[in-house]
Design a protein around this motif. Sequence first.
Motif, PDB file in Angstrom:
ATOM      1  N   LEU A  53      -6.977  -1.884   1.114  1.00 55.37           N
ATOM      2  CA  LEU A  53      -6.307  -3.173   0.911  1.00 55.37           C
ATOM      3  C   LEU A  53      -4.883  -2.956   0.404  1.00 55.37           C
ATOM      4  O   LEU A  53      -3.943  -3.593   0.878  1.00 55.37           O
ATOM      5  CB  LEU A  53      -7.071  -4.013  -0.116  1.00 55.37           C
ATOM      6  CG  LEU A  53      -8.269  -4.813   0.375  1.00 55.37           C
ATOM      7  CD1 LEU A  53      -8.920  -5.537  -0.792  1.00 55.37           C
ATOM      8  CD2 LEU A  53      -7.834  -5.819   1.420  1.00 55.37           C
ATOM      9  N   ILE A  94      -2.923  -0.353   0.757  1.00 59.43           N
ATOM     10  CA  ILE A  94      -2.032   0.162   1.802  1.00 59.43           C
ATOM     11  C   ILE A  94      -1.638  -0.969   2.744  1.00 59.43           C
ATOM     12  O   ILE A  94      -0.476  -1.120   3.119  1.00 59.43           O
ATOM     13  CB  ILE A  94      -2.706   1.312   2.578  1.00 59.43           C
ATOM     14  CG1 ILE A  94      -2.849   2.523   1.664  1.00 59.43           C
ATOM     15  CG2 ILE A  94      -1.892   1.683   3.807  1.00 59.43           C
ATOM     16  CD1 ILE A  94      -3.455   3.720   2.324  1.00 59.43           C
ATOM     17  N   GLY A  95      -2.626  -1.796   3.100  1.00 59.06           N
ATOM     18  CA  GLY A  95      -2.322  -2.929   3.977  1.00 59.06           C
ATOM     19  C   GLY A  95      -1.281  -3.841   3.353  1.00 59.06           C
ATOM     20  O   GLY A  95      -0.329  -4.262   4.018  1.00 59.06           O
ATOM     21  N   LEU A  96      -1.428  -4.118   2.054  1.00 54.68           N
ATOM     22  CA  LEU A  96      -0.478  -5.000   1.374  1.00 54.68           C
ATOM     23  C   LEU A  96       0.910  -4.371   1.291  1.00 54.68           C
ATOM     24  O   LEU A  96       1.916  -5.071   1.338  1.00 54.68           O
ATOM     25  CB  LEU A  96      -0.983  -5.319  -0.035  1.00 54.68           C
ATOM     26  CG  LEU A  96      -2.199  -6.238  -0.113  1.00 54.68           C
ATOM     27  CD1 LEU A  96      -2.660  -6.379  -1.551  1.00 54.68           C
ATOM     28  CD2 LEU A  96      -1.865  -7.606   0.459  1.00 54.68           C
ATOM     29  N   TYR A 119       2.536  -2.878   3.378  1.00 53.24           N
ATOM     30  CA  TYR A 119       3.341  -3.074   4.584  1.00 53.24           C
ATOM     31  C   TYR A 119       4.103  -4.387   4.541  1.00 53.24           C
ATOM     32  O   TYR A 119       5.034  -4.586   5.304  1.00 53.24           O
ATOM     33  CB  TYR A 119       2.456  -3.073   5.837  1.00 53.24           C
ATOM     34  CG  TYR A 119       2.123  -1.697   6.345  1.00 53.24           C
ATOM     35  CD1 TYR A 119       1.153  -0.939   5.719  1.00 53.24           C
ATOM     36  CD2 TYR A 119       2.774  -1.154   7.443  1.00 53.24           C
ATOM     37  CE1 TYR A 119       0.830   0.321   6.159  1.00 53.24           C
ATOM     38  CE2 TYR A 119       2.455   0.106   7.899  1.00 53.24           C
ATOM     39  CZ  TYR A 119       1.490   0.839   7.259  1.00 53.24           C
ATOM     40  OH  TYR A 119       1.189   2.086   7.706  1.00 53.24           O
ATOM     41  N   PHE A 120       3.689  -5.325   3.670  1.00 53.59           N
ATOM     42  CA  PHE A 120       4.276  -6.662   3.731  1.00 53.59           C
ATOM     43  C   PHE A 120       5.709  -6.721   3.232  1.00 53.59           C
ATOM     44  O   PHE A 120       6.456  -7.612   3.600  1.00 53.59           O
ATOM     45  CB  PHE A 120       3.408  -7.652   2.940  1.00 53.59           C
ATOM     46  CG  PHE A 120       2.239  -8.118   3.736  1.00 53.59           C
ATOM     47  CD1 PHE A 120       2.425  -8.922   4.857  1.00 53.59           C
ATOM     48  CD2 PHE A 120       0.957  -7.741   3.401  1.00 53.59           C
ATOM     49  CE1 PHE A 120       1.351  -9.335   5.608  1.00 53.59           C
ATOM     50  CE2 PHE A 120      -0.125  -8.151   4.153  1.00 53.59           C
ATOM     51  CZ  PHE A 120       0.075  -8.958   5.260  1.00 53.59           C
TER      52      PHE A 120
END
Lengths: 331, 337
Positions: free
Chosen positions: B130, B132-134, B136-137
């Motif tokens: 999660l 790592i995904g965040l 990118y924002f």
Amino acid sequence: MSAVLSSTASRPPRGGFDARRFLVRYGLFFLLVALVVAFSWMRPSFASAANINDILRTASISAIMFLGLTWIIAAGEIDVSFMSVAALGTMIVAGLIQTGAGWPLASAVAVFFGLVFGCLNGLLVAVMRLPALVITIATGGLAGSIAAAIGKGTSIPFNSVGFVGIVLNANVDIVPVLAILVIALYGLALVLQDRTTFGHYIYAMEQNREAVVEAGVPASRLLFLLYGLSGVLSAVAGVFLAADLSSGQPYIGASYFIDGLTAVLLGGMALKMGKPNVIGTLVGVLLLASLLSGAALLGWTDSQRQIVRAALLITGVALVVWTRRKTRAQL
Amino acid sequence: MKTLAKNPIYLRILAFVVLLAVVAAIFQSLTPAYLSSNNIHALLRHMAVQGLAALGLTFVIVVRQFDLSFPGVASLGAMTLGWLIASNFGVGAGIAGAVAVGLACGLVNGIAVSYLRLPDIVATIATGGLAIGLSYFYSNGTSISKNFFKSGILDLNDAKYFGLDAPVAILALTAAIAALILHGSRFGRAFYATGENRVSAVYSGIRVKAYVLAAFAICGALSCLAITLLVASSGAANVTAGSQLLMPAYAAVYLGAALFGAASVPATIAGTLLMSAMLNGFTLMAVPYFYSDAIVSTVLIVAIAAFDPKVSAALKRLRPARSPKALASTSLREVRS
């Protein structure tokens, strides 16, 4: 000793219909159906023959990679080196093809190295009883490092996909031959898991390894076998992956890491209430492959998909833990 | 195992110093620049980043849990830092923001593992994903280096405090505080008690859940502090910044624990120093970067295997049989101990 899910005695069956148990047990199947219906409704091309064929092919490769992992987690241990072994498989194939070797030799060498890493894990974790997580982090790092070293840090492209490519790209109507082979493999695995003592011992080991050893079962040998199997199957998946991508990719492992654990643990919810099992893994793999394809069609970014996937993993695990909670010690 | 555990501490320190000296001697003979003052500074700076991450992990290992999320959390921290600096909030706010993000992620992990009773490995893998995904924002995954030169974040790498390079001073200060908590206070005993035997810790009146939560929170915050130093030395924040922390941190903690018998702050620092001494040496010898993982993982496997009590017991069984007299005296000694 269970590294992933702490062991619990299953609740005694009760009379009547338990909605929560039903939801956990069959929820994953409904989720898969709902996802497929939703994607096909939003993007009709999702349900096209070519796309279904594509989804099945991707799912088949993942399914091969995660079979060994399913049983290792079911036995209460963990393996986080599988994706690096698969990456090493792609690089060995690519490296050998580049130097002019044939596909039979290249795939044999790749599978052999998968076996070597599987046995290394088995030796260290099962026989020497070292901590599984840290050891497999280390062996995974070793495999990944060798994979990167083969290509000097970059990927190796090649042209001919040989006999593996023929198997990979063959179709019966819209179903890839590979998917049929995988279904046969999983059918065999299902028989082994549910109808033989081998399967019973796997689940017994998760519950109480000492008791299994006391009962005269060679638990270490069994676990060694599981790690060996995981290594070989990961490498086989790597060989197919190399043919699918027409290249060796040293860093491809990262994308399979969360996928593998998600498929196995979400799949563990299905049917067996939190115990990883082959049918569950198969459904989990299909779910993730559908998600990948649907997300691509809907134009989601990689990070959005990653967030969905991680959320799915944590929701699944939370569901499993909470349905089994009543029997857990309140510490 | 008994005899190993009963070894007085100075023998272990001696073993560590000898090992370090051997490593240093080997690399010095291969590359003469190894023991130059410049290289030692570089080595210690590298060690500061790894050491901070490993210190945080030490707390989690002491309470017998695993945290696989800190690389992802560190990436999120790096991007937060980069974004805050690029938006002209200044270095102070940037570092505070990064550490706050790490603390928040650590708290999420801790709550998930200790209060919601989720399995640690899977829960932290998911929260790491999660994070790592965040991360990118902030910039869609591109690296951030805007305003870095102007804001003075780079000074964090070059400044000197108390005659030490800033990263080394930060590590020393953090290690001192961590050692005070873990080895000089009753909180530290509670951390160890929680890890040793959770049930008896509960009955001794220790709030084990709070300690597990605290361990994860410390790990999250320190991993982000570590990444701040890495960003300061590399001059850019990117989404993969944290991924190089995972294995060295585990290797440092386990290597230290193997050398000193249990995970502790001095053990982790010693483990980090050894790892950094080796990695720096290989870098100096121009060994390509992709071999460093192989070196770290080989050291990790050997360290765990060589110092495992079960393995040393098995090795003892392999030794040729001794004369009955010697055997009797050793068994007597064993009985007495």
